[in-house]
Motif scaffolding. Sequence first.
Motif, mmCIF file in Angstrom:
data_model
loop_
_atom_site.group_PDB
_atom_site.id
_atom_site.type_symbol
_atom_site.label_atom_id
_atom_site.label_comp_id
_atom_site.label_asym_id
_atom_site.label_seq_id
_atom_site.Cartn_x
_atom_site.Cartn_y
_atom_site.Cartn_z
ATOM 1 N N VAL A 107 -15.645 61.128 10.901
ATOM 2 C CA VAL A 107 -16.372 61.423 12.199
ATOM 3 C C VAL A 107 -17.886 61.790 11.749
ATOM 4 O O VAL A 107 -17.965 62.570 10.780
ATOM 5 C CB VAL A 107 -15.960 62.694 12.854
ATOM 6 N N VAL A 108 -18.819 61.132 12.313
ATOM 7 C CA VAL A 108 -20.318 61.613 11.898
ATOM 8 C C VAL A 108 -20.636 62.772 12.556
ATOM 9 O O VAL A 108 -20.773 62.907 13.673
ATOM 10 C CB VAL A 108 -21.105 60.334 12.224
ATOM 11 N N ARG A 109 -21.097 63.774 11.567
ATOM 12 C CA ARG A 109 -21.344 64.975 12.431
ATOM 13 C C ARG A 109 -22.969 65.099 12.568
ATOM 14 O O ARG A 109 -23.618 64.667 11.375
ATOM 15 C CB ARG A 109 -20.973 65.947 11.346
ATOM 16 N N ILE A 110 -23.399 65.357 13.668
ATOM 17 C CA ILE A 110 -24.902 65.267 14.161
ATOM 18 C C ILE A 110 -24.810 66.776 14.418
ATOM 19 O O ILE A 110 -24.638 67.344 15.469
ATOM 20 C CB ILE A 110 -25.291 64.415 15.262
ATOM 21 N N VAL A 111 -25.481 67.500 13.432
ATOM 22 C CA VAL A 111 -25.658 69.117 13.656
ATOM 23 C C VAL A 111 -26.910 69.510 13.765
ATOM 24 O O VAL A 111 -27.830 69.346 13.205
ATOM 25 C CB VAL A 111 -24.847 69.635 12.066
ATOM 26 N N ASP A 112 -27.050 70.295 15.014
ATOM 27 C CA ASP A 112 -28.183 70.816 15.214
ATOM 28 C C ASP A 112 -28.375 72.114 14.565
ATOM 29 O O ASP A 112 -27.625 73.125 14.819
ATOM 30 C CB ASP A 112 -28.327 71.212 16.604
ATOM 31 N N VAL A 113 -29.409 72.539 13.628
ATOM 32 C CA VAL A 113 -29.657 73.564 13.130
ATOM 33 C C VAL A 113 -30.597 74.453 14.115
ATOM 34 O O VAL A 113 -31.394 73.898 14.419
ATOM 35 C CB VAL A 113 -30.652 73.484 11.796
#
Length: 210
Positions: free
Chosen positions: A109-115
């Motif tokens: 799964v490609v994680r698109i993480v908002d900091v």
Amino acid sequence: MRVTEIFFSIQGEGTRAGLPCVFVRFTGCDLRCNYCDTAYAFHGGTDMTREEILAAVARHPCKLVLLTGGEPLLQKELPALARELLDRGLEVTIETHGQRPLDALPREVVRIVDVKTPGSGEPTTDFGYLDALARHDEVKFVVCSEDDFGWSRDVVRRHRLEGRVHVLFSPVWGRVDPKDLARWILESGLDARLSLQIHKVIWGADVHGV
Ligand SMILES: C[S@@+](CC[C@H](N)C(=O)[O-])C[C@H]1O[C@@H](n2cnc3c(N)ncnc32)[C@H](O)[C@@H]1O
Ligand SMILES: Nc1nc2[nH]cc(C(=O)O)c2c(=O)[nH]1
Ligand code: SF4
Ligand SMILES: [Mg+2]
């Protein structure tokens, strides 16, 4: 699982912006970012089984899926659903605030993480998960001001994110001028991508389901 909407549109954000994508938007979030454009997903929604979600996704001629919300990692069955989508040969991406454990997700799964920046009102304090991200993952900073950009730039450097993951900066829609964010990125010399919400350019800022 509690679902607000499932729709077929153009991915508006991140490294896949411009590509057709099936969106599964889950209901509920444990944060209240002051810029959130999806407050309509904080409550309501419909209970759906994983089988019903899989069938709804399969109705669209598309191999790319984005699991989003609200905060998708609040859904207990999210890892199992992601596994089933992957097993059907789909490219699975997730948009998350990163303040819930990521490790239960299948590695593909490609994680698109908002900091979350200080300007969001819900700043990220635990950056531990950044070290576990893979090269194909994305770290996005939604920038509320020039101070926010400086804070984000320091996080990128402190955690040596450049070249390790995709680093993206996105302006809070209507609050930060993309021209300013472009200048801040260029002046910083960071290996980072300016990400605009192109779905809002196409359909406008207040349209749900696009
Ligand atoms: C609605 S959130 C849902 C996923 C997850 N809770 C998160 O925050 O990443 C999806 C994305 O919308 C973007 N977003 C929300 N409101 C925005 C705004 N006003 N301007 C720019 N981006 C926004 C953020 O990049 C966020 O990652
Ligand atoms: N078109 C489109 N692209 C998106 N990329 C991330 C979105 C989100 O709300 O997570 C989103 C969205 O809401 N619409
Ligand atoms: S974490 Fe995501 S869904 Fe929740 S308030 Fe922030 S932007 Fe909105
Ligand atoms: Mg959105």
